[in-house]
Write an enzyme that holds these catalytic residues in place. Structure first.
Site, PDB file in Angstrom:
ATOM      1  N   ASP A 119      -8.477  -4.120  -3.487  1.00 51.52           N
ATOM      2  CA  ASP A 119      -8.169  -3.071  -4.461  1.00 51.52           C
ATOM      3  C   ASP A 119      -8.532  -3.487  -5.878  1.00 51.52           C
ATOM      4  O   ASP A 119      -8.947  -2.659  -6.693  1.00 51.52           O
ATOM      5  CB  ASP A 119      -6.682  -2.743  -4.421  1.00 51.52           C
ATOM      6  CG  ASP A 119      -6.284  -1.887  -3.228  1.00 51.52           C
ATOM      7  OD1 ASP A 119      -7.179  -1.318  -2.589  1.00 51.52           O
ATOM      8  OD2 ASP A 119      -5.076  -1.797  -2.944  1.00 51.52           O
ATOM      9  N   HIS A 178     -48.870  25.637   9.067  1.00 50.90           N
ATOM     10  CA  HIS A 178     -48.856  24.186   9.207  1.00 50.90           C
ATOM     11  C   HIS A 178     -50.072  23.732  10.030  1.00 50.90           C
ATOM     12  O   HIS A 178     -50.760  22.764   9.678  1.00 50.90           O
ATOM     13  CB  HIS A 178     -47.577  23.727   9.932  1.00 50.90           C
ATOM     14  CG  HIS A 178     -46.336  23.782   9.101  1.00 50.90           C
ATOM     15  ND1 HIS A 178     -45.841  24.946   8.577  1.00 50.90           N
ATOM     16  CD2 HIS A 178     -45.470  22.796   8.734  1.00 50.90           C
ATOM     17  CE1 HIS A 178     -44.718  24.690   7.921  1.00 50.90           C
ATOM     18  NE2 HIS A 178     -44.474  23.388   7.999  1.00 50.90           N
ATOM     19  N   GLN A 184       0.811  -1.214   0.000  1.00 55.57           N
ATOM     20  CA  GLN A 184       0.000   0.000   0.000  1.00 55.57           C
ATOM     21  C   GLN A 184       0.843   1.261   0.000  1.00 55.57           C
ATOM     22  O   GLN A 184       0.392   2.327  -0.448  1.00 55.57           O
ATOM     23  CB  GLN A 184      -0.942   0.000   1.205  1.00 55.57           C
ATOM     24  CG  GLN A 184      -1.966  -1.128   1.174  1.00 55.57           C
ATOM     25  CD  GLN A 184      -2.857  -1.055  -0.056  1.00 55.57           C
ATOM     26  OE1 GLN A 184      -3.671  -0.163  -0.201  1.00 55.57           O
ATOM     27  NE2 GLN A 184      -2.687  -2.018  -0.964  1.00 55.57           N
ATOM     28  N   GLU A 203      -8.438   3.597   6.256  1.00 51.39           N
ATOM     29  CA  GLU A 203      -9.160   3.157   5.055  1.00 51.39           C
ATOM     30  C   GLU A 203      -9.171   1.625   4.954  1.00 51.39           C
ATOM     31  O   GLU A 203     -10.212   1.011   4.740  1.00 51.39           O
ATOM     32  CB  GLU A 203      -8.487   3.754   3.815  1.00 51.39           C
ATOM     33  CG  GLU A 203      -9.108   3.326   2.501  1.00 51.39           C
ATOM     34  CD  GLU A 203      -8.331   3.844   1.308  1.00 51.39           C
ATOM     35  OE1 GLU A 203      -8.881   3.776   0.194  1.00 51.39           O
ATOM     36  OE2 GLU A 203      -7.174   4.296   1.470  1.00 51.39           O
ATOM     37  N   HIS A 204      -7.999   1.009   5.049  1.00 51.68           N
ATOM     38  CA  HIS A 204      -7.873  -0.451   4.992  1.00 51.68           C
ATOM     39  C   HIS A 204      -7.316  -0.948   6.327  1.00 51.68           C
ATOM     40  O   HIS A 204      -6.304  -0.432   6.794  1.00 51.68           O
ATOM     41  CB  HIS A 204      -6.897  -0.897   3.895  1.00 51.68           C
ATOM     42  CG  HIS A 204      -7.191  -0.340   2.544  1.00 51.68           C
ATOM     43  ND1 HIS A 204      -6.503   0.747   2.019  1.00 51.68           N
ATOM     44  CD2 HIS A 204      -8.085  -0.712   1.599  1.00 51.68           C
ATOM     45  CE1 HIS A 204      -6.958   1.005   0.811  1.00 51.68           C
ATOM     46  NE2 HIS A 204      -7.936   0.140   0.527  1.00 51.68           N
ATOM     47  N   HIS A 238       1.217   3.298  -3.265  1.00 51.63           N
ATOM     48  CA  HIS A 238       0.152   4.139  -3.826  1.00 51.63           C
ATOM     49  C   HIS A 238       0.605   5.583  -3.975  1.00 51.63           C
ATOM     50  O   HIS A 238       0.189   6.277  -4.907  1.00 51.63           O
ATOM     51  CB  HIS A 238      -1.087   4.075  -2.931  1.00 51.63           C
ATOM     52  CG  HIS A 238      -2.032   2.982  -3.294  1.00 51.63           C
ATOM     53  ND1 HIS A 238      -2.906   3.066  -4.347  1.00 51.63           N
ATOM     54  CD2 HIS A 238      -2.234   1.763  -2.745  1.00 51.63           C
ATOM     55  CE1 HIS A 238      -3.617   1.957  -4.437  1.00 51.63           C
ATOM     56  NE2 HIS A 238      -3.229   1.142  -3.480  1.00 51.63           N
TER      57      HIS A 238
END
Length: 440
Positions: free
Chosen positions: A352, A412, A250, A318-319, A253
């Site tokens: 992924d 109303h 990762q 995230e992961h 990335h």
């Protein structure tokens, strides 16, 4: 008591945009808003050296490009899309329309209706992220979106064949070769030749992310994206070599991608550090993964696995990969993550690329309050009401009138009073009632 074996060397990410990026993006959006296709073409020429006769690929062009892709590649794309489509269909089937009688004669209902049009951005900068086509195009089509317009930047002056093939196989109704802010703005606002969409999806660089942020409200978006994040929780049963490989998977990335290990074993943590130092020089993406690990890599050691899960929840990564003796314990122990990957047989790259769950996930702590992209993001959950029993309408009208006056909403209240009078015979004591003659 927990302690830090390796701290991040760089600055912590915050959910703010670079002022220079903000200004640049705002100027591009304003120009495209006023000048349409002409502005889109200027920016495509300036940023991508790309100015074809038309940005949308014709059916013949798509067919020719797809036929140029090796059949083995197409087979792999089809396999991945079969997994992702299957999971998305299960998600769609979990969302049920219903109608229920909540009181005698009072019916309330819910319908899940897809948006009319979706825009899918498939990046093509540092890496051609073909998997993004599966996640954004295919999921939208499974949700029932009638029109999905997909776009990807040119690659060295030509349409990127594998990305185009992925978008086509995923079911894109329109395929554009157009990148950056100009693509996002054209899809959001519409131009003379590009129809506007209702929601924008897909990852991108800082400029693409900022464009989505500025256009949110005029259109929906999937998520406010930040750098890819990964976090591994490991105990003494984990293989330190596997942990090191998975962290670096990762880190590549981007140089700003956080990679965190939380472990109950100091010995494992030190072994992971040694393996990473050995692996990085031979990794083809070391120029990216190296700075990511140096500036954003962390190793934390805790006394117990319960402390490890608590700390992991604070990161809201995230992961989150669980490499422990009992990985499924994390399902009950944790609640803040984009996606969980349980056990040594499951790695984050599966999510992924191919396993079936969606890889568009929350970053920068957003996992505290939201999940990732899924079929439901393309659906509007709409409600409806119908009161068929006059007595029920009269009763609700009386209560509505009283509750409305508590909030000083006289208009109303009068709508409620009217039903109470019309259907239940309740007296009306308004000073003026233009419609009195119609009550009976």
């Amino acid at each position: 008591m927990s302690f830090v074996l390796k701290a991040a060397g760089g600055t912590q990410h915050v959910r703010t945009s670079d002022p220079a990026v903000v200004d640049t993006v705002a100027a591009v959006i304003a120009d495209i808003r006023s000048s349409g296709d002409a502005a889109v073409r200027r920016y495509s020429e300036a940023f991508d050296k790309w100015s074809p006769e038309q940005f949308r690929l014709s059916n013949d062009e798509v067919s020719a490009i797809v036929s140029s892709v090796p059949e083995t590649v197409l087979d792999d794309l089809r396999f991945a899309q079969k997994q992702i489509g299957n999971f998305a269909r299960h998600q769609r089937e979990s969302l049920q329309d219903f109608e229920v009688e909540t009181l005698p004669g009072v019916y309330l209902g819910q319908r899940n209706v897809p948006v009319n049009a979706s825009g899918a951005y498939v990046p093509g900068g540092r890496y051609p992220l073909t998997a993004s086509a599966h996640m954004t195009v295919l999921t939208a089509k499974v949700a029932g979106v009638e029109r999905v317009a997909a776009t990807t930047p040119p690659n060295q002056g030509t349409p990127p064949p594998v990305s185009v093939a992925a978008m086509h196989l995923a079911g894109a109704d329109e395929i554009y070769v157009l990148g950056g802010v100009q693509a996002i703005a054209a899809l959001a606002l519409g131009t003379e030749t590009i129809g506007a969409v209702d929601i924008l999806t897909g990852p991108g660089n800082a400029y693409v992310a900022e464009a989505k942020r500025q256009l949110f409200g005029e259109v929906g978006i999937d998520l406010f994206a930040g750098p890819t994040e990964t976090l591994i929780v490991a105990d003494e049963s984990a293989d330190p070599f596997t942990v090191a490989v998975d962290l670096l998977s990762q880190a590549e990335h981007g140089p700003d991608s956080p990679c965190v290990l939380i472990t109950t074993s100091e010995a494992l943590g030190r072994a992971v550090l040694d393996h990473i130092e050995d692996l990085l020089p031979g990794l083809q993406t070391n120029a990216i993964a190296g700075p990511a690990w140096r500036d954003h890599g962390e190793v934390h050691v805790t006394d117990t696995i319960a402390e490890a899960y608590t700390l992991a929840d604070r990161f809201a990564s995230e992961h989150v990969q669980i490499l422990t003796e009992s990985p499924r314990d994390a399902l009950d122990a944790m609640r803040n993550y984009g996606a969980l990957f349980l056990g040594e047989g499951t790695c984050v790259p599966y999510g992924d690329k191919v396993i079936g769950t969606n890889h568009v996930l929350p970053t920068l702590g957003a996992a505290r309050y939201t999940g990732g992209l899924w079929v439901g993001k393309f659906l509007k959950t709409l409600t409806y009401q119908e009161v068929r029993d006059p007595a029920a309408s009269a009763r609700i009208g009386e209560i509505c009138g009283r509750l409305s006056r508590l909030e000083r909403f006289e208009g109303h209240a009068r709508s409620g009073d009217l039903r109470a009078a019309k259907f239940g015979g309740a007296p009306l004591d308004w000073a003026e009632l233009p419609t009195r003659s119609s009550i009976g």
